[in-house]
Design a protein around this motif. Structure first.
Motif, mmCIF file in Angstrom:
data_model
loop_
_atom_site.group_PDB
_atom_site.id
_atom_site.type_symbol
_atom_site.label_atom_id
_atom_site.label_comp_id
_atom_site.label_asym_id
_atom_site.label_seq_id
_atom_site.Cartn_x
_atom_site.Cartn_y
_atom_site.Cartn_z
ATOM 1 N N PRO A 81 9.829 97.523 17.087
ATOM 2 C CA PRO A 81 10.250 98.266 18.277
ATOM 3 C C PRO A 81 11.654 97.845 18.701
ATOM 4 C CG PRO A 81 8.711 96.524 18.879
ATOM 5 C CD PRO A 81 8.796 96.514 17.382
ATOM 6 N N LEU A 82 12.438 98.794 19.172
ATOM 7 C CA LEU A 82 13.794 98.477 19.628
ATOM 8 C C LEU A 82 14.297 99.522 20.608
ATOM 9 C CD1 LEU A 82 15.367 100.713 17.806
ATOM 10 C CD2 LEU A 82 15.527 98.891 16.125
ATOM 11 N N CYS A 83 15.320 99.134 21.356
ATOM 12 C CA CYS A 83 16.021 100.058 22.240
ATOM 13 C C CYS A 83 17.051 100.821 21.418
ATOM 14 C CB CYS A 83 16.711 99.291 23.371
ATOM 15 S SG CYS A 83 15.574 98.393 24.446
ATOM 16 N N PHE A 84 17.312 102.062 21.797
ATOM 17 C CA PHE A 84 18.253 102.874 21.026
ATOM 18 C C PHE A 84 18.861 103.938 21.926
ATOM 19 C CE2 PHE A 84 14.361 105.257 21.002
ATOM 20 C CZ PHE A 84 14.756 106.582 21.040
ATOM 21 N N ALA A 85 19.933 104.537 21.454
ATOM 22 C CA ALA A 85 20.577 105.637 22.174
ATOM 23 C C ALA A 85 21.006 106.701 21.183
ATOM 24 C CB ALA A 85 21.779 105.132 22.964
ATOM 25 N N LEU A 86 20.732 107.951 21.526
ATOM 26 C CA LEU A 86 21.077 109.088 20.683
ATOM 27 C C LEU A 86 22.385 109.705 21.153
ATOM 28 C CD1 LEU A 86 20.278 111.273 18.536
ATOM 29 C CD2 LEU A 86 19.064 112.448 20.384
ATOM 30 N N SER A 87 23.295 109.957 20.204
ATOM 31 C CA SER A 87 24.566 110.601 20.520
ATOM 32 C C SER A 87 24.926 111.529 19.372
ATOM 33 C CB SER A 87 25.679 109.557 20.724
ATOM 34 O OG SER A 87 26.925 110.178 20.955
ATOM 35 N N GLY A 88 24.895 112.819 19.617
ATOM 36 C CA GLY A 88 25.152 113.764 18.541
ATOM 37 C C GLY A 88 24.103 113.634 17.450
ATOM 38 N N ASN A 89 24.554 113.425 16.227
ATOM 39 C CA ASN A 89 23.633 113.216 15.105
ATOM 40 C C ASN A 89 23.519 111.747 14.741
ATOM 41 O OD1 ASN A 89 22.906 115.920 14.683
ATOM 42 N ND2 ASN A 89 24.751 116.304 13.485
ATOM 43 N N SER A 90 23.859 110.874 15.671
ATOM 44 C CA SER A 90 23.781 109.429 15.422
ATOM 45 C C SER A 90 22.858 108.763 16.428
ATOM 46 C CB SER A 90 25.169 108.787 15.520
ATOM 47 O OG SER A 90 26.044 109.314 14.539
ATOM 48 N N ILE A 91 22.125 107.762 15.954
ATOM 49 C CA ILE A 91 21.309 106.906 16.810
ATOM 50 C C ILE A 91 21.855 105.493 16.667
ATOM 51 C CG2 ILE A 91 19.040 105.862 17.132
ATOM 52 C CD1 ILE A 91 17.793 108.499 16.301
ATOM 53 N N TYR A 92 22.159 104.872 17.791
ATOM 54 C CA TYR A 92 22.710 103.520 17.785
ATOM 55 C C TYR A 92 21.684 102.523 18.314
ATOM 56 C CZ TYR A 92 27.365 105.520 17.047
ATOM 57 O OH TYR A 92 28.452 106.187 16.528
ATOM 58 N N PHE A 93 21.669 101.358 17.708
ATOM 59 C CA PHE A 93 20.908 100.238 18.243
ATOM 60 C C PHE A 93 21.650 98.954 17.906
ATOM 61 C CE2 PHE A 93 19.091 101.294 14.095
ATOM 62 C CZ PHE A 93 19.040 100.075 13.442
ATOM 63 N N HIS A 94 21.273 97.878 18.562
ATOM 64 C CA HIS A 94 21.958 96.611 18.327
ATOM 65 C C HIS A 94 20.932 95.524 18.022
ATOM 66 C CE1 HIS A 94 20.617 95.847 22.402
ATOM 67 N NE2 HIS A 94 20.996 94.587 22.297
ATOM 68 N N CYS A 95 21.407 94.453 17.432
ATOM 69 C CA CYS A 95 20.526 93.346 17.070
ATOM 70 C C CYS A 95 21.375 92.095 16.855
ATOM 71 C CB CYS A 95 19.728 93.681 15.814
ATOM 72 S SG CYS A 95 20.732 94.111 14.378
ATOM 73 N N ALA A 96 20.725 91.022 16.433
ATOM 74 C CA ALA A 96 21.441 89.786 16.117
ATOM 75 C C ALA A 96 22.225 89.968 14.815
ATOM 76 C CB ALA A 96 20.464 88.624 15.996
ATOM 77 N N THR A 97 22.960 88.954 14.433
ATOM 78 C CA THR A 97 23.813 89.056 13.246
ATOM 79 C C THR A 97 23.058 88.814 11.944
ATOM 80 O OG1 THR A 97 24.462 86.737 13.543
ATOM 81 C CG2 THR A 97 25.887 88.420 14.517
ATOM 82 N N GLU A 98 21.807 88.431 12.028
ATOM 83 C CA GLU A 98 20.989 88.275 10.816
ATOM 84 C C GLU A 98 19.528 88.463 11.184
ATOM 85 O OE1 GLU A 98 21.544 84.375 9.246
ATOM 86 O OE2 GLU A 98 20.724 83.362 11.007
ATOM 87 N N GLY A 99 18.728 88.794 10.182
ATOM 88 C CA GLY A 99 17.311 89.006 10.419
ATOM 89 C C GLY A 99 16.715 89.944 9.391
ATOM 90 N N GLN A 100 15.393 90.102 9.476
ATOM 91 C CA GLN A 100 14.675 90.913 8.495
ATOM 92 C C GLN A 100 15.141 92.366 8.498
ATOM 93 O OE1 GLN A 100 12.120 89.672 6.278
ATOM 94 N NE2 GLN A 100 12.737 91.612 5.343
ATOM 95 N N LYS A 101 15.384 92.895 9.677
ATOM 96 C CA LYS A 101 15.808 94.295 9.778
ATOM 97 C C LYS A 101 17.091 94.547 8.998
ATOM 98 C CE LYS A 101 17.129 95.570 13.918
ATOM 99 N NZ LYS A 101 16.390 94.469 14.508
ATOM 100 N N LEU A 102 18.081 93.668 9.165
ATOM 101 C CA LEU A 102 19.349 93.831 8.456
ATOM 102 C C LEU A 102 19.175 93.605 6.962
ATOM 103 C CD1 LEU A 102 21.837 92.104 10.927
ATOM 104 C CD2 LEU A 102 21.364 94.546 10.639
#
Length: 198
Positions: A81-102
């Motif tokens: 689960p994560l926070c996100f924002a939709l803009s046009g045809n892009s979805i942005y989210f942020h995270c730490a500089t390393e981790g399983q997701k990346l």
């Protein structure tokens, strides 16, 4: 416990982990099942529940969080689960500089984001009412500083709309160096709803 698996190792019963076990532990006599051929993703079975494209976007815009689904290097599915924002045809989210997701995005940039609104249990009818949307596409790390700042401001506008410019600038100065911004390029959006009269 299995004699060749340490007691402190969590074992998931999936082909990918079995395959990892076979390679790393030399499991004698173990042969994983053959991989199935890839098949195209099906369309929505209950077409009556399908929303319009605009409604699906609205659900994504309004949802407080979503579940991002990725694939680990060994093929194991991974959802977070994560926070996100939709803009046009892009979805942005942020995270730490390393981790399983990346790590997963480096292995396979294909992702799916699922969001749900207005979920309510209807026990007398043995059903749920809800609105949901799924976005499919590819996700990559954003390196351009102007886009990084713009994406973070987009997220702050969604989740902290009353934050002052001074507080926002101070927060960026303190945390942006340790923050990774990811852009998901949306290729397909699908919405589904079970809300009578909506």
């Amino acid at each position: 416990p299995h004699p060749k698996i340490p007691r402190n190792r969590l074992v998931f019963f999936s082909f990918s982990v079995y395959d990892t076990y076979r390679k790393s532990r030399n499991g004698a006599g173990f042969t994983p099942p053959p991989r199935k051929e890839a098949t195209p993703m099906r369309g929505m079975r209950n077409i009556r529940r399908k929303t319009s494209y605009d409604k699906a976007r609205e659900i994504l815009m309004q949802a407080d969080y979503g579940i991002l689904s990725t694939t680990c290097g060994d093929g194991l599915p991974y959802g977070i689960p994560l926070c996100f924002a939709l803009s046009g045809n892009s979805i942005y989210f942020h995270c730490a500089t390393e981790g399983q997701k990346l790590d997963n995005l480096v292995h396979d940039s294909r992702v799916c984001l699922t969001a749900v609104l207005h979920a309510e249990n209807r026990p007398a009818r043995l059903t749920m009412t809800y609105e949901s949307a799924m976005a499919f596409g590819t996700a990559r790390i954003v390196y351009a500083e102007d886009e990084r700042h713009a994406a973070l401001r987009l997220l702050c506008a969604k989740y902290s709309p009353d934050m002052s410019e001074e507080a926002l600038a101070a927060y960026f100065k303190k945390h942006i160096a340790n923050t990774t911004v990811v852009r998901m390029e949306v290729e397909y959006i699908s919405g589904k709803s079970n809300r009578p009269g909506k």
